[in-house]
Motif scaffolding. Structure first.
Motif: not given
Length: 243
Positions: A12-39
């Motif tokens: 089990v890998q230890p969670e990084p500090e400020r996991l919430e920022l990692v999760v939220l940032g990853a979600a926003l990045l993934a959403l942007a990639v899916v919504v933005y047509r060129p990406t």
């Protein structure tokens, strides 16, 4: 060395500090990639790999003979298997494509929230070469090799933090990106451009309207997104702590 690798693989890998920022940032990045047509235009190939992989796995499990997989530059794909042209095996094979990416994303969410990040990425490193054996065109080979190389570089060279960022972004992308193709499918069907889509083929085999099968695809994708999203972001809910 092998024992060290296995220890890391199943640990089990230890969670990084400020996991919430990692999760939220990853979600926003993934959403942007899916919504933005060129990406979305180039990243959709990852969804197509999962889609065709779903067809291939269920074809084998249902006793059909897998003959080959083709991935095209327009992000479409084709999986060819031999066997009875009708019956449960054929129906399940056709059903497996659109739900594959969101279901893989949901499995990834379960592994991530259990801290099994290395195991999750190692699974991709094993499955992609198995799929590569069945690829029958150059673009398909390049697509699978590129995705495999990206995962390998992250697993082998990236720091723990960047592995978490990559893993969360990939899982969010599979969950969110698994929904958009269903809408694209129905839009193309409505324009008469996909008479041989998975939904239409299942409709002919079952005599159930193809639109109902589009609804099945959408239901699976949305349920996986909601369930996987809750697992990944449940720290946002009052009184709920991330594992």
């Amino acid at each position: 060395m092998p024992s060290d690798f296995l220890d890391r693989l199943f640990s089990v890998q230890p969670e990084p500090e400020r996991l919430e920022l990692v999760v939220l940032g990853a979600a926003l990045l993934a959403l942007a990639v899916v919504v933005y047509r060129p990406t979305w235009r180039w990243s959709r190939n990852v969804i197509t790999i999962a889609h065709e992989g779903g067809h291939a796995v269920i074809a084998l499990l249902s006793g059909r003979r897998l003959q080959g997989i083709r991935l095209h530059s327009d992000t479409s794909g084709l999986t060819v298997s031999a066997g009875r042209p009708t019956g449960p095996g054929m129906i399940m094979t056709l059903l497996a494509g659109y739900p594959a990416a969101p279901i893989v994303g949901l499995i990834g969410a379960v592994l991530l929230t259990a801290g099994r990040i290395t195991l999750m990425l190692a699974f991709a490193l094993v499955m992609l070469p198995l799929m590569l054996v069945m690829i029958r065109n150059l673009f398909g080979v390049l697509s699978v090799v590129t995705v495999w190389a990206a995962v390998f570089l992250v697993v082998w060279y990236a720091s723990d933090l960047w592995q978490w960022v990559f893993a969360y972004t990939l899982v969010w992308f599979l969950l969110i990106g698994g929904v958009r193709p269903v809408f694209e499918l129905q839009r193309q069907r409505a324009r008469g451009r996909m008479p041989y889509s998975d939904a239409d083929q299942i409709g002919r085999l079952t005599r159930i309207p193809p639109l109902a099968w589009v609804g099945v695809f959408l239901t699976v994708a949305v349920v996986a997104l909601v369930a996987g999203g809750w697992l990944l972001a449940r720290w946002l809910l009052p009184g709920v702590e991330a594992v």
